[in-house]
Design a protein around this motif. Structure first.
Motif, PDB file in Angstrom:
ATOM      1  N   PRO A 256     -57.029  17.977  22.706  1.00 25.23           N
ATOM      2  CA  PRO A 256     -57.751  17.655  23.952  1.00 25.23           C
ATOM      3  C   PRO A 256     -58.435  16.291  23.943  1.00 25.23           C
ATOM      4  N   ASP A 257     -58.603  15.683  22.769  1.00 22.55           N
ATOM      5  CA  ASP A 257     -59.300  14.398  22.686  1.00 22.55           C
ATOM      6  C   ASP A 257     -58.351  13.208  22.618  1.00 22.55           C
ATOM      7  N   ARG A 258     -57.075  13.412  22.901  1.00 16.55           N
ATOM      8  CA  ARG A 258     -56.135  12.302  22.895  1.00 16.55           C
ATOM      9  C   ARG A 258     -56.511  11.252  23.943  1.00 16.55           C
ATOM     10  N   VAL A 259     -56.237  10.008  23.623  1.00 12.59           N
ATOM     11  CA  VAL A 259     -56.381   8.939  24.607  1.00 12.59           C
ATOM     12  C   VAL A 259     -55.172   9.035  25.534  1.00 12.59           C
ATOM     13  N   THR A 260     -55.418   9.246  26.823  1.00 11.33           N
ATOM     14  CA  THR A 260     -54.333   9.597  27.747  1.00 11.33           C
ATOM     15  C   THR A 260     -53.694   8.389  28.426  1.00 11.33           C
ATOM     16  N   GLY A 261     -54.158   7.199  28.122  1.00 11.70           N
ATOM     17  CA  GLY A 261     -53.580   5.990  28.696  1.00 11.70           C
ATOM     18  C   GLY A 261     -54.228   4.770  28.085  1.00 11.70           C
TER      19      GLY A 261
ATOM     20  N   VAL B  77     -48.688   7.498  28.020  1.00 11.97           N
ATOM     21  CA  VAL B  77     -48.752   6.755  26.766  1.00 11.97           C
ATOM     22  C   VAL B  77     -47.394   6.092  26.531  1.00 11.97           C
ATOM     23  N   ARG B  78     -47.408   4.947  25.860  1.00 10.95           N
ATOM     24  CA  ARG B  78     -46.194   4.160  25.668  1.00 10.95           C
ATOM     25  C   ARG B  78     -45.851   4.051  24.182  1.00 10.95           C
ATOM     26  N   PRO B  79     -44.561   4.065  23.845  1.00 12.29           N
ATOM     27  CA  PRO B  79     -44.171   3.846  22.441  1.00 12.29           C
ATOM     28  C   PRO B  79     -44.598   2.456  21.978  1.00 12.29           C
ATOM     29  N   THR B  80     -45.210   2.385  20.831  1.00  6.49           N
ATOM     30  CA  THR B  80     -45.649   1.092  20.310  1.00  6.49           C
ATOM     31  C   THR B  80     -44.470   0.144  20.115  1.00  6.49           C
ATOM     32  N   GLY B  81     -43.316   0.681  19.710  1.00  8.67           N
ATOM     33  CA  GLY B  81     -42.136  -0.161  19.555  1.00  8.67           C
ATOM     34  C   GLY B  81     -41.739  -0.829  20.854  1.00  8.67           C
ATOM     35  N   ASP B  82     -41.797  -0.082  21.963  1.00  6.90           N
ATOM     36  CA  ASP B  82     -41.451  -0.664  23.256  1.00  6.90           C
ATOM     37  C   ASP B  82     -42.488  -1.703  23.692  1.00  6.90           C
ATOM     38  N   VAL B  83     -43.758  -1.435  23.416  1.00  6.31           N
ATOM     39  CA  VAL B  83     -44.805  -2.411  23.746  1.00  6.31           C
ATOM     40  C   VAL B  83     -44.554  -3.721  23.002  1.00  6.31           C
TER      41      VAL B  83
END
Length: 675
Positions: free
Chosen positions: A104-109, A488-494
């Motif tokens: 529940p504490d995930r950063v959602t964006g 959330v976005r894949p770090t590889g794609d970022v």
């Protein structure tokens, strides 16, 4: 479609592979909506489970797992029975990956922090976040640093390495508490010193008949715990009703010590001295074959045997018995554990234990020691683990004002490094700090931006497995088993998106997304057990079976023959900080089988699971021998203050009979100020 059970895969023929693939292998758009479906996806039938092979990322071991997905939601994880590392088994930390996904504490964006340390986060559109990162990186030029953890996917390490190389920045630092305590770099250095290749050693525990473990808690928290637990089962149930014999040296009884035939509570830091004494006794006696005695005479340095019992807590009678047992066993094996790696002379201490394997000719033999299997030409290499010296060098660059942008993924240096390292103070010299971690940990608190990566069950990747087992090289595959729960976005794609705007990096990272990169890597692999001439078939099998590995040992392991005896190996005495009069007890720190290095502390399942040796949960405790507790007037659950030259903590007492009276033990993992 053939149904899948908890322990079995869908079996498909080579001819049908291109059309019959496990659901969703070609896309990460999986369903997470609750029932009822209005138009359910073709691969989902209400009430019928789908299964996806992927990899566990709760430690660097690279175990294969299968995720059971019901109505678009991952509901259970099991070990992959085909995977050469864990062979269908899965530890508690692996099972807990579900709670990482649904935490529940995930950063959602994407978020920006108004002021470092304020914990006041402002949601921001991903386009703005990525553009800001691009502008900062473009301005920084080569003044960029990347800090990764040992559980960061190897494909991400390779992408970051290509990026830093292209812009002229130093290679990423890959360092965390888990790899440091388990001594990855020290073990690799010892391998280079003795066998000529810097990689983790691999131990054929299952086929040994006599094992001396020098603090290697292989059924608790050492290297590849699940893999070595499987090997331990084979060790105990060998052909012809034979049962291997295990001796464990450690000042505090760990799960491996509890499983041993003999546990010897040695003085902390004396593991290498015990190994040297055993080698010297083999050389001086008639305890083994002439060949073993000759090797021992060449390798065992001079040692004052009369002083060993007092320095180690092991009597001369016991040492002589142990030397006979080891020298006369058919397939003996010695394991250097994590207590050896905490000393300034770690590589020497490990070499002193590895010397026993050389003496008995166990190098490159069944039931012996080898180096982790080499991958074929063209395959990706395992990402290296950095040393603490590398960390200090990076901190020196930061303090010298040479780093404008710091990128952190999979590591939490603000928690893991000692305060004396000055990590958080050094961040004042960095213009822009980005954390890609999906939870707000101690490092993310000091970041300017959090660009949360997807959790492992939502991600693509691969892991080059080390150590390996039975001479089989393995690359574990990772694929999403559900659609990402949040924005959330894949770090590889970022990283690939940012690289397009930086000319030097654009040519080094030409892929449209990380999946295109992964497909190119897999297309370059040999056929293997899941191969095929067609690239699409190879990719499908790579995902379906959980990775790439060969059908049989490659036979190309480095160190297949025992090295020629060189100069005798002698490890210097262990060093301890603090005056003995002011600090009368040894402090023995160990990795928790559940929380590990503390990265599992945010997961309720792991916090609530009783520790296997003490049954304590949800807190830090101090293990004290009953005799010591009586002398100090302490009893169960008393709160005490533990002080050292570096600081102090308060924790509750656990009166533990399986520990030396001169030693107190504390597990790693708690003490978080974030998470």
């Amino acid at each position: 479609m053939t149904s899948l059970t908890r322990r079995h895969f869908l079996k498909i023929s080579a001819a049908g592979t291109a059309t019959v693939i496990l659901a969703g292998c070609d896309t990460d758009e999986r369903w997470v909506e609750l029932e009822p479906y209005v138009q359910p996806p073709l691969e989902q039938i209400s009430g019928i489970a789908s299964w996806y092979a992927t990899s566990c990322r709760q430690c660097p071991a690279g175990c294969g797992i299968i995720a059971r997905v019901m109505n678009g939601r991952a509901v259970k994880l099991e070990g992959n029975p085909e995977h050469p590392v864990n062979r269908g088994r899965l530890c508690a930390r692996g099972q807990s990956e579900l709670q990482v996904l649904y935490h529940p504490d995930r950063v959602t964006g994407a978020v920006f922090q108004a002021e470092r340390g304020s914990r006041e986060y402002e949601p921001v559109a991903w386009n703005e976040a990525i553009n800001t990162l691009y502008e900062r990186l473009n301005e920084a030029g080569s003044r960029v640093a990347v800090w990764l953890g040992s559980s960061t996917s190897d494909h991400l390490y390779d992408l970051f390495r290509r990026f830093t190389e292209a812009i002229g920045a130093p290679a990423p630092v890959r360092f965390d508490l888990y790899s440091a305590i388990n001594g990855y770099s020290a073990l690799s250095s010892a391998s280079a010193q003795m066998l000529g290749r810097s990689t983790l050693p691999a131990y054929d525990l299952g086929r040994a008949d006599m094992v001396f473990s020098f603090g290697a808690d292989f059924v608790g928290s050492w290297l590849s715990t699940t893999g070595y637990s499987v090997e331990y089962g084979r060790f105990r149930s060998q052909p012809n009703n034979q049962r291997g014999y295990l001796v464990h040296f450690e000042p505090r009884m760990s799960p491996t010590g509890a499983a041993a035939d003999q546990w010897l509570p040695i003085v902390p830091g004396s593991e290498a001295l015990v190994a040297q004494a055993i080698a010297r006794l083999i050389a001086d006696g008639d305890t083994g074959s002439a060949e073993r005695i000759e090797r021992a005479a060449a390798l065992a340095g001079e040692i004052n045997l009369e002083a060993v019992p007092g320095a180690t807590g092991v009597s001369m009678e016991q040492l002589e018995r142990l030397a006979r047992l080891f020298a006369r066993a058919e397939r003996p094996l010695a394991l250097p554990g994590s207590p050896l790696t905490g000393q300034p002379n770690a590589a020497q201490a490990i070499a002193a234990v590895q010397m026993l394997n050389v003496i008995v000719g166990a190098v490159g033999q069944p039931g012996g020691m080898s180096l982790s299997s080499a991958l074929p030409e063209g395959a990706p290499a395992a990402a290296p683990i950095s040393t603490f010296a590398d960390v200090q060098a990076l901190l020196g660059r930061i303090n010298g004002g040479e780093v404008d942008v710091l990128l952190v993924h999979g590591a939490n240096p603000a928690y893991e490094l000692p305060p004396g390292a000055g990590f958080t103070d050094a961040l004042q010299n960095v213009g822009y700090v980005v954390s890609f971690n999906p939870l707000v940990d101690e490092t993310a608190v000091w970041a300017d931006a959090i660009l949360p990566d997807r959790t492992p069950l939502e991600s693509w990747g691969y892991n080059v497995v080390t150590p390996t087992f039975q001479g089989v090289p393995v690359i574990s595959s990772q694929q999403p088993v559900v659609t990402p729960l949040y924005d959330v976005r894949p770090t590889g794609d970022v990283l690939l998106t940012v690289a397009r705007g930086i000319p030097a990096a654009a040519s080094a990272l030409p892929w449209t997304d990380e999946v295109a990169y992964l497909q190119e890597v897999v297309a370059g692999l040999p056929a293997g057990a899941q191969g095929g001439d067609d690239a699409a078939v190879r990719w499908a099998r790579f995902l379906q079976h959980g990775g790439w590995w060969t059908d049989a040992p490659t036979g190309e392991e480095a160190g297949a023959e025992a090295p020629e005896a060189a100069a005798p190996i002698t490890a210097s005495a262990a060093e301890f900080q603090g005056d003995a009069g002011e600090y009368p007890y040894f402090l023995h720190l160990y990795l928790s089988p559940l929380l590990g290095d503390g990265s599992g502390a945010a997961v309720p399942w792991l916090q609530g699971t009783p520790d296997p040796m003490t049954t304590v949960s949800w807190r830090t405790w101090v293990e004290i021998n009953p005799r010591t507790a009586e002398e100090l007037g302490l009893s169960h659950s008393d709160v005490v203050r533990i002080t050292s030259p570096h600081g102090e903590i308060e924790a509750s007492v656990y009166v533990y009979p399986a520990i030396r009276p001169d030693t107190i033990a504390i597990p790693f993992g708690q003490g978080h100020e974030a998470f």
